[in-house]
Design a protein around this motif. Structure first.
Motif, PDB file in Angstrom:
ATOM      1  N   ILE A   1      49.789  72.412   9.868  1.00 44.65           N
ATOM      2  CA  ILE A   1      48.794  71.337   9.805  1.00 44.65           C
ATOM      3  C   ILE A   1      47.545  71.804  10.550  1.00 44.65           C
ATOM      4  N   LEU A   2      47.778  72.573  11.616  1.00 47.36           N
ATOM      5  CA  LEU A   2      46.698  73.272  12.320  1.00 47.36           C
ATOM      6  C   LEU A   2      46.961  74.764  12.166  1.00 47.36           C
ATOM      7  N   PHE A   3      45.915  75.559  12.275  1.00 43.80           N
ATOM      8  CA  PHE A   3      46.164  76.996  12.338  1.00 43.80           C
ATOM      9  C   PHE A   3      45.191  77.665  13.286  1.00 43.80           C
ATOM     10  N   LYS A   4      45.628  78.827  13.785  1.00 42.60           N
ATOM     11  CA  LYS A   4      44.794  79.585  14.726  1.00 42.60           C
ATOM     12  C   LYS A   4      43.782  80.385  13.928  1.00 42.60           C
ATOM     13  N   VAL A   5      42.530  80.367  14.364  1.00 48.34           N
ATOM     14  CA  VAL A   5      41.537  81.215  13.708  1.00 48.34           C
ATOM     15  C   VAL A   5      41.209  82.390  14.622  1.00 48.34           C
TER      16      VAL A   5
END
Ligand SMILES: Cc1cc2nc3c(=O)[nH]c(=O)nc-3n(C[C@H](O)[C@H](O)[C@H](O)COP(=O)(O)O)c2cc1C
Length: 488
Positions: free
Chosen positions: A196-200
């Motif tokens: 749902i979130l991701f690391k950039v």
């Protein structure tokens, strides 16, 4: 001064408690059997010790996952019980408020093997919302979900909803901490685990679309992936199928549309003459029907199957064409088959679950349409059985179909060209192929039945292909129809 342990993933994991879903009760029998009861069904969960059975009653309010991770015998039993409940979709996971016993967030699993995980996050990490994630009202609740996620998050604390919404732009965790209502690094990690979130990366917000995932994900529009994941089985926990959810709410629509008010032009006298010389195609169209029971004493033969696939799905020719995009466009290859396909994409692949076929071993195969050959795929026996059982249940049939064809789409083949309507075109291609199957089965003297429901998670497990890369969009059962069906 920095608070101890605040810097990174060393921070204490959030207290996640497993809780029985609202509609589930546990019954313990005299022999130690624990049974989960829900919606008129019951599922046996195994035999447990008296102390485990007593502790299991705590699942009504919720037992912290950490409380049964000690390795002690009773804890091991509770761990096993919760994992079994989880596989049947009968538990949810709650994060409670620190100052009272109210839920802050409730995690509702959407796939059978979801288990809360907290991947490491550091203060220096930059996180952002997935472009597939969305928050919406469900009844009186706010839910955060994504077709990629193995679970949805019911957000009970409005501050968390605001913090999630602020992640529409990438933010460093260090900065997020300073905001009122910081949801806690553990909750963020649970959301990262669900994609749902991701690391950039260090590049920040540039190239977010491609940095979210693999090359195939980049080809998906938001609404297409959501439509695919929610209109199939395996990646959500919503009711699915012909349940008549609106019976008693609104009356059914008429079978034939009420006539428009204009003066009608009667066609019957024109088609009457035509029916005297009915064409072979018109005859096939009339003869075609759905067959759901098959004659297992006389299964379909390999020769019949080969003819069926040759007539319906074999590559007929190949050609290449340079794409005219004004500059130096790429060469695109085409491989037409007997049925029409949007943009000549021919993105549909056939996978055969063979139960009974004279001359072909039971198993799971891919049809190589270019070589006109079957290639075995080493799927597990219980997965093959589950696939066939799913088809049997979708047809309400007394027995397993002799062969179940799963139509899978290489989504990227269509989406590479079409924006916004790629998935709709895939489904239209499936309809075209269904009718081709029906007519060819009738022509050869075989029975067949289209099946509208497919389990995309099961197929992903059987093939090892991610659900968004290549996945099922329809199924078709074929075989030799049982006498009563064949003559009907
Ligand atoms: C897109 C589509 C999905 C279908 N899904 C199912 C299904 O899941 N189970 C089933 O038993 N029949 C299914 N059918 C078959 C229809 O029930 C059948 O075509 C319809 O009742 C008309 O009967 P006939 O095909 O014998 O003329 C499906 C047909 C289509 C075209």
């Amino acid at each position: 001064m920095r608070a101890p342990g605040r810097k990174s993933g060393r921070e204490a994991a959030p207290t996640v408690a497993a809780r029985l879903s609202g509609h589930v009760t546990l019954e313990t029998h005299a022999d130690g059997q624990i049974v989960a009861c829900f919606d008129g069904f019951s599922v046996g969960l195994g035999t447990f010790s008296a102390s485990a059975a007593e502790r299991a009653q705590g699942l009504r309010a919720g037992l912290p996952l950490a409380s049964f991770a000690s390795g002690r015998n009773t804890d091991k039993e509770i761990d096993l019980l919760v994992r079994r409940l989880a596989r049947h979709g009968l538990v949810e996971y709650r994060l409670r408020a620190a100052h009272n016993d109210e839920d802050r967030v409730v995690i509702e699993p959407q796939v059978a093997d979801y288990w809360p995980q907290t991947p490491r996050l550091d203060d220096a990490d930059v996180i952002v919302l997935s472009r597939f994630a969305y928050m919406r009202r469900r009844g009186n609740e706010m839910v955060l979900e994504s077709p990629r996620a193995g679970a949805l998050f019911k957000i009970c604390d409005p501050k968390i909803a605001a913090a999630v919404a602020s992640l529409s732009t990438p933010q460093q965790i260090k900065r997020l901490r300073r905001q009122d209502g910081f949801p806690g690094i553990g909750l963020l990690a649970l959301m990262v685990d669900c994609q749902i979130l991701f690391k950039v990366g260090a590049a920040g917000d540039s190239g977010l679309r491609s940095s979210e995932g693999d090359d195939s994900l980049v080809l998906w529009d938001f609404h297409d992936l959501l439509f695919h994941a929610r209109s199939t089985e395996g990646r959500h926990a919503n009711p699915l199928g012909g349940f008549h959810p609106y019976a008693g709410v609104v009356p059914p629509l008429p079978a034939v549309r009420p006539r428009w008010p204009g003066k009608k032009i009667d066609l019957r006298k024109f088609s009457a003459a035509h029916s005297r010389a009915i064409s072979p195609l018109a005859r096939l169209l009339r003869e075609r029907h759905s067959t759901r029971s098959f004659d297992d004493r006389r299964p379909i033969t390999l020769a019949e199957l080969a003819r069926f696939l040759d007539d319906t799905a074999r590559v007929r020719s190949r050609w290449r064409s340079k794409l005219d995009l004004g500059g130096d466009g790429p060469m695109v290859a085409y491989a037409p088959r007997p049925y029409p396909s949007a943009g000549a994409s021919y993105e549909l692949e056939l996978y055969l679950a063979v139960d009974r076929c004279d001359g072909l071993a039971r198993g799971f195969y891919h049809y190589d349409a270019g070589a006109h050959a079957l290639v075995p795929i080493g799927a597990r026996a219980q997965e093959l059985e589950a696939l066939l059982a799913g088809a049997r249940s979708a047809m309400g049939a007394p027995a397993t179909p002799q062969i179940l064809i799963t139509i899978a789409a290489r989504f990227g083949r269509m989406a590479w060209k079409y924006s916004s309507l790629a998935y709709a075109l895939v489904l239209k291609d499936v309809g075209v192929l269904f009718q081709t199957f029906y007519l060819t089965a009738a022509d050869i003297g075989l029975g067949g039945c289209a099946i509208g429901i497919v389990n995309i998670d099961l197929f992903a497990k059987m093939t090892g292909i991610a659900f968004h890369v290549e996945g099922p969009v329809g199924q078709f059962a074929i075989g030799r129809g049982a006498e009563s069906e064949a003559s009907s």
